[in-house]
Design a protein around this motif. Structure first.
Motif, PDB file in Angstrom:
ATOM      1  N   VAL A   1      39.024 -21.215  98.359  1.00  0.00           N
ATOM      2  CA  VAL A   1      39.102 -21.382  99.815  1.00  0.00           C
ATOM      3  C   VAL A   1      39.617 -20.111 100.467  1.00  0.00           C
ATOM      4  N   ASP A   2      39.342 -19.992 101.757  1.00  0.00           N
ATOM      5  CA  ASP A   2      39.811 -18.827 102.515  1.00  0.00           C
ATOM      6  C   ASP A   2      41.280 -18.941 102.896  1.00  0.00           C
ATOM      7  N   ALA A   3      41.733 -20.175 103.119  1.00  0.00           N
ATOM      8  CA  ALA A   3      43.126 -20.398 103.508  1.00  0.00           C
ATOM      9  C   ALA A   3      43.457 -21.865 103.271  1.00  0.00           C
ATOM     10  N   LEU A   4      44.745 -22.167 103.334  1.00  0.00           N
ATOM     11  CA  LEU A   4      45.266 -23.507 103.093  1.00  0.00           C
ATOM     12  C   LEU A   4      45.806 -24.081 104.401  1.00  0.00           C
ATOM     13  N   ILE A   5      45.575 -25.377 104.622  1.00  0.00           N
ATOM     14  CA  ILE A   5      46.143 -26.076 105.775  1.00  0.00           C
ATOM     15  C   ILE A   5      47.251 -27.011 105.289  1.00  0.00           C
ATOM     16  N   VAL A   6      48.447 -26.871 105.864  1.00  0.00           N
ATOM     17  CA  VAL A   6      49.571 -27.765 105.571  1.00  0.00           C
ATOM     18  C   VAL A   6      50.346 -28.002 106.869  1.00  0.00           C
ATOM     19  N   PRO A   7      51.229 -28.993 106.905  1.00  0.00           N
ATOM     20  CA  PRO A   7      52.064 -29.177 108.101  1.00  0.00           C
ATOM     21  C   PRO A   7      53.007 -27.989 108.303  1.00  0.00           C
ATOM     22  N   THR A   8      53.457 -27.807 109.515  1.00  0.00           N
ATOM     23  CA  THR A   8      54.524 -26.835 109.768  1.00  0.00           C
ATOM     24  C   THR A   8      55.866 -27.550 109.665  1.00  0.00           C
ATOM     25  N   VAL A   9      56.068 -28.556 110.473  1.00  0.00           N
ATOM     26  CA  VAL A   9      57.255 -29.415 110.402  1.00  0.00           C
ATOM     27  C   VAL A   9      56.758 -30.827 110.118  1.00  0.00           C
ATOM     28  N   GLY A  10      57.269 -31.422 109.066  1.00  0.00           N
ATOM     29  CA  GLY A  10      56.743 -32.713 108.632  1.00  0.00           C
ATOM     30  C   GLY A  10      57.318 -33.920 109.345  1.00  0.00           C
ATOM     31  N   VAL A  11      58.227 -33.705 110.289  1.00  0.00           N
ATOM     32  CA  VAL A  11      58.858 -34.821 110.996  1.00  0.00           C
ATOM     33  C   VAL A  11      58.603 -34.705 112.490  1.00  0.00           C
ATOM     34  N   ALA A  12      58.606 -35.849 113.167  1.00  0.00           N
ATOM     35  CA  ALA A  12      58.541 -35.837 114.623  1.00  0.00           C
ATOM     36  C   ALA A  12      59.743 -35.068 115.172  1.00  0.00           C
ATOM     37  N   VAL A  13      59.561 -34.344 116.260  1.00  0.00           N
ATOM     38  CA  VAL A  13      60.625 -33.481 116.797  1.00  0.00           C
ATOM     39  C   VAL A  13      61.846 -34.336 117.130  1.00  0.00           C
ATOM     40  N   PRO A  14      62.982 -34.089 116.448  1.00  0.00           N
ATOM     41  CA  PRO A  14      64.164 -34.928 116.669  1.00  0.00           C
ATOM     42  C   PRO A  14      64.956 -34.500 117.899  1.00  0.00           C
TER      43      PRO A  14
ATOM     44  N   LEU B   1      67.473 -35.345 107.941  1.00  0.00           N
ATOM     45  CA  LEU B   1      66.453 -34.911 108.871  1.00  0.00           C
ATOM     46  C   LEU B   1      66.424 -33.392 109.004  1.00  0.00           C
ATOM     47  N   VAL B   2      67.608 -32.760 109.028  1.00  0.00           N
ATOM     48  CA  VAL B   2      67.675 -31.302 109.123  1.00  0.00           C
ATOM     49  C   VAL B   2      67.120 -30.672 107.851  1.00  0.00           C
ATOM     50  N   GLY B   3      67.461 -31.231 106.705  1.00  0.00           N
ATOM     51  CA  GLY B   3      66.941 -30.710 105.450  1.00  0.00           C
ATOM     52  C   GLY B   3      65.432 -30.775 105.373  1.00  0.00           C
ATOM     53  N   ARG B   4      64.835 -31.803 105.976  1.00  0.00           N
ATOM     54  CA  ARG B   4      63.385 -31.956 105.945  1.00  0.00           C
ATOM     55  C   ARG B   4      62.660 -30.971 106.853  1.00  0.00           C
ATOM     56  N   MET B   5      63.387 -30.356 107.783  1.00  0.00           N
ATOM     57  CA  MET B   5      62.746 -29.449 108.739  1.00  0.00           C
ATOM     58  C   MET B   5      62.060 -28.270 108.056  1.00  0.00           C
ATOM     59  N   THR B   6      62.630 -27.783 106.940  1.00  0.00           N
ATOM     60  CA  THR B   6      62.086 -26.587 106.286  1.00  0.00           C
ATOM     61  C   THR B   6      61.254 -26.902 105.047  1.00  0.00           C
ATOM     62  N   ARG B   7      60.999 -28.177 104.818  1.00  0.00           N
ATOM     63  CA  ARG B   7      60.255 -28.595 103.618  1.00  0.00           C
ATOM     64  C   ARG B   7      58.933 -27.849 103.453  1.00  0.00           C
ATOM     65  N   TRP B   8      58.199 -27.607 104.565  1.00  0.00           N
ATOM     66  CA  TRP B   8      56.869 -27.007 104.489  1.00  0.00           C
ATOM     67  C   TRP B   8      56.842 -25.531 104.876  1.00  0.00           C
ATOM     68  N   THR B   9      58.004 -24.935 105.067  1.00  0.00           N
ATOM     69  CA  THR B   9      58.037 -23.526 105.469  1.00  0.00           C
ATOM     70  C   THR B   9      58.753 -22.622 104.468  1.00  0.00           C
ATOM     71  N   ARG B  10      59.883 -23.061 103.942  1.00  0.00           N
ATOM     72  CA  ARG B  10      60.724 -22.175 103.125  1.00  0.00           C
ATOM     73  C   ARG B  10      60.001 -21.661 101.877  1.00  0.00           C
ATOM     74  N   TRP B  11      59.200 -22.491 101.238  1.00  0.00           N
ATOM     75  CA  TRP B  11      58.534 -22.092 100.005  1.00  0.00           C
ATOM     76  C   TRP B  11      57.586 -20.917 100.218  1.00  0.00           C
ATOM     77  N   LEU B  12      57.065 -20.786 101.448  1.00  0.00           N
ATOM     78  CA  LEU B  12      56.150 -19.688 101.732  1.00  0.00           C
ATOM     79  C   LEU B  12      56.886 -18.366 101.880  1.00  0.00           C
TER      80      LEU B  12
END
Length: 483
Positions: free
Chosen positions: A368-381, A397-408
């Motif tokens: 694939v050319d690129a990957l699609i994933v969520p940015t923030v996986g939770v509704a804006v608190p 909830l705060v810990g979940r905020m970076t679930r889809w960003t930090r690994w990158l």
């Protein structure tokens, strides 16, 4: 509010003067400040003077790509005569004599710096909370978080005060505030932009990034700010190093193949609905969407956490020993565990990066050319439900905020977040488009394609009247899932 590209063109063609554009930005900053607390400092006199000089210099307007455009940046970049606050009670010791390289390059391209923006204390925190200077608030709902740590950048661009801003991203600090404020944010390849004159947090993960209304605007900023820098030997020369002009086009949907994970876990249902709706938009336009096996995100998140803890403890050792009482307690709680990370654990986390990056490129992105994933996986608190000082500990909830960003950040790859829908409260949802190292230009072209198909990025809020728009896509998504 015009996009960066539109405002630059309007100034060049004299449909609006730079002085008028700067005056509007400063006026909007004053109007919104009581509700958003987005600014730490403004410079109306020097900005107006520079704008008048630009208006009187016709040659500059013809040669500088961003001539006369007002911008404001996260309050962690050096700027002559300015003492960066770093969002803390321990600001820069003396005013800077020179500007950070990225700010200097944008000003060389013609921008006018009108001020500096709120941030989480020492860039530690994904929500925008700040005890020393009051919390920054979301551009669409002041009861909700603005994201962090580039909180003011997200809020100021999201509210239309300025068309774009520079921020920093160590674990999501550009992409999270961009996502929750309904704008576009780019975390480039690690070290693609110079960090000279920028506050350090975790040198192996820190990345200067851009926030703007559109993907095209992020490309324009990257073109102006990129390139090697003698002040920062780690700065790399990637796809944007050249003549300082971005001339990208939207990707051809018929020649584009994107990956979507088979298993998207730890994501609220309404976020997943918006993301799935975005893939429908792309598929209808002719983009191929493939199921892909995703790298172990949780494991990479933990490795990134090890590195950040160890490096931020080293960066703050002197200040903590001398002025520990000036740190907010929850910020100390984030830093101090780094003193207990062993050298072996830290080095092991660093040494695995190349292997994990290779696996990500050769397996997840293989076809694939690129990957699609969520940015923030939770509704804006809300601000209240994520206030660590009020609650006495970090909520899940705060810990979940970076679930889809930090690994990158651990992999060091580029990621572009674009608004793609609304959550159950009518707040923005972001979609990350992730690519191979130095594929920023390609990601921006993909983002530009999506933004020709949708108008989420053009929806500018007005806290004083209009409510935010809500998504109506759930039925068609459910129909597709049951087909």
């Amino acid at each position: 509010m015009k996009t960066l590209a539109e405002l630059s063109y309007a100034i060049k063609t004299r449909r609006i003067s730079s002085e008028e554009a700067v005056g509007r930005a400063l006026g909007a900053a004053d109007k919104w400040q009581p509700r958003l607390n987005a600014f730490r400092a403004t410079y109306p006199e020097s900005a107006a003077l520079l704008a008048r000089q630009i208006d009187n210099a016709s040659e500059e307007k013809a040669t500088k790509p961003l001539c006369g455009v007002p911008l404001a940046h996260k309050d962690m970049f050096d700027y002559p005569g300015h003492r960066s606050s770093y969002g803390s009670r321990i600001p820069q010791e003396v005013p800077a004599k020179t500007a950070a390289t990225v700010v200097d390059r944008l000003e060389a391209a013609g921008t006018v710096t009108v001020g500096f923006l709120s941030m989480a204390e020492f860039a530690l925190g994904p929500t925008g909370h700040n005890t020393p200077f009051r919390h920054c608030r979301n551009a669409r709902d002041p009861e909700r978080i603005s994201g962090g740590s580039s909180a003011g950048s997200g809020a100021a661009v999201g509210a239309g005060i300025v068309p774009a801003s520079l921020g920093s991203d160590t674990g999501g600090s550009v992409r999270i505030p961009a996502s929750v404020n309904g704008i576009t944010g780019l975390k480039p390849t690690q070290a693609q932009l110079s960090r000279a004159g920028a506050m350090l947090l975790s040198p192996s993960l820190d990345c200067v990034g851009t926030l703007a209304r559109s993907a095209e605007d992020c490309g324009i900023l990257m073109a102006a700010a990129s390139g090697r820098d003698l002040r920062d030997p780690t700065a790399l020369s990637g796809a944007f190093a050249g003549n300082g002009v971005f001339d990208g086009r939207a990707a051809d949907p018929g020649k584009l193949r994107l990956g979507f994970p088979k298993d998207v876990s730890d994501v609220d249902s309404d976020v997943l609905i918006a993301l799935t709706g975005a893939t429908l938009d792309l598929e209808r336009a002719g983009v191929a969407i493939d199921d892909v096996e995703l790298t172990d995100v949780s494991h990479l998140h933990k490795l990134a956490d090890v590195i950040q803890k160890a490096e931020s403890a080293a960066v703050h050792r002197g200040r903590l020993s001398e002025r520990g009482a000036d740190y907010t307690p929850h910020i100390r709680r984030r830093i101090e565990p780094g003193y207990f990370v062993s050298a072996a654990t830290y080095i092991d986390a660093l040494s695995q990066r190349e292997l994990w990056l290779q696996r990500f490129v050769e397996e997840t992105l293989a076809k694939v050319d690129a990957l699609i994933v969520p940015t923030v996986g939770v509704a804006v608190p809300t601000v209240e439900e994520t206030d660590e000082e009020l609650l006495g500990a970090m909520p899940d909830l705060v810990g979940r905020m970076t679930r889809w960003t930090r690994w990158l950040n651990y992999l060091g790859v580029p990621a572009l977040t674009v608004p793609c829908g609304r959550d159950r409260n009518g707040m923005p949802v972001g979609m990350q488009i992730v690519g191979r190292p130095f594929s920023e230009a390609r990601l921006i072209e993909i983002g530009m394609l999506f933004q020709t198909l949708t108008d989420w990025h053009l929806d500018v809020p007005d806290l004083f009247s209009d409510p935010p728009r809500t998504s109506t896509r759930q039925d068609q998504i459910e129909n597709r899932q049951h087909a």
